[in-house]
Design a protein around this motif. Sequence first.
Motif, PDB file in Angstrom:
ATOM      1  N   ARG A   1      45.960 -29.348 -65.999  1.00 58.63           N
ATOM      2  CA  ARG A   1      46.917 -30.498 -66.661  1.00 58.63           C
ATOM      3  C   ARG A   1      48.338 -30.185 -65.802  1.00 58.63           C
ATOM      4  NH1 ARG A   1      48.255 -28.949 -72.869  1.00 58.63           N
ATOM      5  NH2 ARG A   1      49.729 -26.858 -72.520  1.00 58.63           N
ATOM      6  N   GLN A   2      48.983 -31.152 -65.692  1.00 56.36           N
ATOM      7  CA  GLN A   2      50.274 -31.040 -65.046  1.00 56.36           C
ATOM      8  C   GLN A   2      51.427 -32.078 -65.570  1.00 56.36           C
ATOM      9  OE1 GLN A   2      50.338 -31.756 -60.747  1.00 56.36           O
ATOM     10  NE2 GLN A   2      52.097 -30.711 -60.494  1.00 56.36           N
ATOM     11  N   ALA A   3      52.263 -31.664 -66.058  1.00 56.03           N
ATOM     12  CA  ALA A   3      53.456 -32.241 -66.657  1.00 56.03           C
ATOM     13  C   ALA A   3      54.479 -32.626 -65.677  1.00 56.03           C
ATOM     14  CB  ALA A   3      53.933 -31.543 -67.813  1.00 56.03           C
ATOM     15  N   PRO A   4      55.312 -33.627 -65.697  1.00 57.43           N
ATOM     16  CA  PRO A   4      56.578 -34.193 -64.842  1.00 57.43           C
ATOM     17  C   PRO A   4      57.435 -32.917 -64.630  1.00 57.43           C
ATOM     18  CG  PRO A   4      55.987 -35.730 -66.440  1.00 57.43           C
ATOM     19  CD  PRO A   4      55.316 -34.947 -67.002  1.00 57.43           C
ATOM     20  N   GLY A   5      57.419 -32.516 -63.418  1.00 58.31           N
ATOM     21  CA  GLY A   5      58.298 -31.400 -62.879  1.00 58.31           C
ATOM     22  C   GLY A   5      57.861 -30.074 -63.295  1.00 58.31           C
ATOM     23  N   LYS A   6      56.520 -29.851 -63.450  1.00 58.02           N
ATOM     24  CA  LYS A   6      56.020 -28.734 -63.932  1.00 58.02           C
ATOM     25  C   LYS A   6      54.779 -28.496 -62.834  1.00 58.02           C
ATOM     26  CE  LYS A   6      57.312 -28.145 -68.704  1.00 58.02           C
ATOM     27  NZ  LYS A   6      56.807 -27.860 -70.040  1.00 58.02           N
TER      28      LYS A   6
ATOM     29  N   ASN B   1      42.598 -30.911 -80.665  1.00 56.70           N
ATOM     30  CA  ASN B   1      43.099 -31.008 -81.836  1.00 56.70           C
ATOM     31  C   ASN B   1      44.353 -30.461 -81.984  1.00 56.70           C
ATOM     32  OD1 ASN B   1      40.532 -31.993 -82.577  1.00 56.70           O
ATOM     33  ND2 ASN B   1      39.876 -29.792 -83.078  1.00 56.70           N
ATOM     34  N   ASN B   2      45.057 -31.075 -83.080  1.00 59.60           N
ATOM     35  CA  ASN B   2      46.804 -30.756 -83.367  1.00 59.60           C
ATOM     36  C   ASN B   2      47.706 -30.679 -82.141  1.00 59.60           C
ATOM     37  OD1 ASN B   2      48.625 -29.666 -84.937  1.00 59.60           O
ATOM     38  ND2 ASN B   2      48.171 -27.544 -84.577  1.00 59.60           N
ATOM     39  N   LEU B   3      47.337 -31.724 -81.490  1.00 59.59           N
ATOM     40  CA  LEU B   3      48.124 -32.090 -80.167  1.00 59.59           C
ATOM     41  C   LEU B   3      49.723 -32.122 -80.454  1.00 59.59           C
ATOM     42  CD1 LEU B   3      45.966 -34.748 -78.903  1.00 59.59           C
ATOM     43  CD2 LEU B   3      46.769 -32.826 -77.677  1.00 59.59           C
ATOM     44  N   LYS B   4      50.236 -31.280 -79.520  1.00 57.55           N
ATOM     45  CA  LYS B   4      51.724 -31.208 -79.589  1.00 57.55           C
ATOM     46  C   LYS B   4      52.485 -32.094 -78.511  1.00 57.55           C
ATOM     47  CE  LYS B   4      50.969 -26.611 -81.255  1.00 57.55           C
ATOM     48  NZ  LYS B   4      51.233 -25.047 -80.815  1.00 57.55           N
ATOM     49  N   ALA B   5      53.698 -32.217 -78.541  1.00 56.59           N
ATOM     50  CA  ALA B   5      54.667 -33.036 -77.621  1.00 56.59           C
ATOM     51  C   ALA B   5      54.274 -31.901 -76.189  1.00 56.59           C
ATOM     52  CB  ALA B   5      55.847 -32.994 -77.899  1.00 56.59           C
ATOM     53  N   ASP B   6      54.397 -30.841 -76.279  1.00 58.92           N
ATOM     54  CA  ASP B   6      54.066 -30.041 -75.055  1.00 58.92           C
ATOM     55  C   ASP B   6      52.640 -30.192 -74.300  1.00 58.92           C
ATOM     56  OD1 ASP B   6      55.973 -26.971 -75.923  1.00 58.92           O
ATOM     57  OD2 ASP B   6      56.633 -29.121 -75.162  1.00 58.92           O
ATOM     58  N   ASP B   7      51.828 -30.690 -74.919  1.00 59.69           N
ATOM     59  CA  ASP B   7      50.400 -31.230 -74.573  1.00 59.69           C
ATOM     60  C   ASP B   7      50.758 -32.403 -73.463  1.00 59.69           C
ATOM     61  OD1 ASP B   7      48.936 -30.336 -77.474  1.00 59.69           O
ATOM     62  OD2 ASP B   7      49.142 -29.084 -75.672  1.00 59.69           O
ATOM     63  N   THR B   8      51.811 -33.271 -73.450  1.00 58.10           N
ATOM     64  CA  THR B   8      51.845 -34.278 -72.590  1.00 58.10           C
ATOM     65  C   THR B   8      51.755 -34.106 -71.173  1.00 58.10           C
ATOM     66  OG1 THR B   8      53.151 -35.401 -74.403  1.00 58.10           O
ATOM     67  CG2 THR B   8      53.294 -36.089 -71.967  1.00 58.10           C
ATOM     68  N   ALA B   9      50.788 -34.538 -70.615  1.00 58.98           N
ATOM     69  CA  ALA B   9      50.564 -34.322 -69.110  1.00 58.98           C
ATOM     70  C   ALA B   9      49.548 -35.116 -68.581  1.00 58.98           C
ATOM     71  CB  ALA B   9      50.275 -32.774 -69.047  1.00 58.98           C
ATOM     72  N   VAL B  10      49.204 -35.174 -67.334  1.00 61.12           N
ATOM     73  CA  VAL B  10      48.070 -35.690 -66.758  1.00 61.12           C
ATOM     74  C   VAL B  10      47.049 -34.725 -66.780  1.00 61.12           C
ATOM     75  CG1 VAL B  10      46.970 -36.839 -64.593  1.00 61.12           C
ATOM     76  CG2 VAL B  10      49.276 -37.527 -65.163  1.00 61.12           C
ATOM     77  N   TYR B  11      45.884 -34.929 -67.342  1.00 63.89           N
ATOM     78  CA  TYR B  11      44.737 -33.918 -67.323  1.00 63.89           C
ATOM     79  C   TYR B  11      43.609 -34.408 -66.175  1.00 63.89           C
ATOM     80  CZ  TYR B  11      46.601 -32.370 -71.692  1.00 63.89           C
ATOM     81  OH  TYR B  11      47.327 -31.570 -72.671  1.00 63.89           O
ATOM     82  N   TYR B  12      43.495 -33.205 -65.461  1.00 63.19           N
ATOM     83  CA  TYR B  12      42.450 -33.334 -64.303  1.00 63.19           C
ATOM     84  C   TYR B  12      41.324 -32.627 -64.551  1.00 63.19           C
ATOM     85  CZ  TYR B  12      46.675 -34.968 -61.993  1.00 63.19           C
ATOM     86  OH  TYR B  12      47.541 -35.640 -61.471  1.00 63.19           O
ATOM     87  N   CYS B  13      39.941 -33.152 -64.339  1.00 65.86           N
ATOM     88  CA  CYS B  13      38.808 -32.612 -64.383  1.00 65.86           C
ATOM     89  C   CYS B  13      38.389 -31.761 -62.875  1.00 65.86           C
ATOM     90  CB  CYS B  13      37.880 -33.540 -64.910  1.00 65.86           C
ATOM     91  SG  CYS B  13      36.142 -32.960 -64.617  1.00 65.86           S
ATOM     92  N   ALA B  14      37.911 -30.920 -62.983  1.00 68.97           N
ATOM     93  CA  ALA B  14      37.618 -30.121 -61.466  1.00 68.97           C
ATOM     94  C   ALA B  14      36.252 -29.666 -61.646  1.00 68.97           C
ATOM     95  CB  ALA B  14      38.795 -29.244 -61.156  1.00 68.97           C
TER      96      ALA B  14
END
Length: 119
Positions: A38-43, A84-97
């Motif tokens: 996953r990649q969050a904005p600016g990270k 499960n139990n998602l948190k705000a910090d889990d916000t991101a684009v998730y990529y499969c590879a």
Amino acid sequence: QVQLVESGGGLVQAGDSLRLSCAASGRTFSSHAMGWFRQAPGKEREFVASIRWSGGTTYYGESVKGRFTISRDIRRNAIFLQMNNLKADDTAVYYCASHRIGADNYDLWGQGTQVTVSS
């Protein structure tokens, strides 16, 4: 042409659950492992979870251990990520590879699916 296609992202509230799917299309291939990043904005891109195709051994990033579960469907050449139990910090684009056989590392990537968790 070989592709990985993710689905299942969306907007949820903190504490909710989501299930991401990743399916391979096109010419069949064999993998050492498949995983989620996953990649969050600016990270920087962050490892989330992976699963060995032979044997099914799983690995998780520290921030998701105990909350996320990766699984595979060998017949469909697909993987899933139950979150499960998602948190705000889990916000991101998730990529499969996929770390395909013959490659040194993950060499086939999907286009990504957005997961947004509101607090």
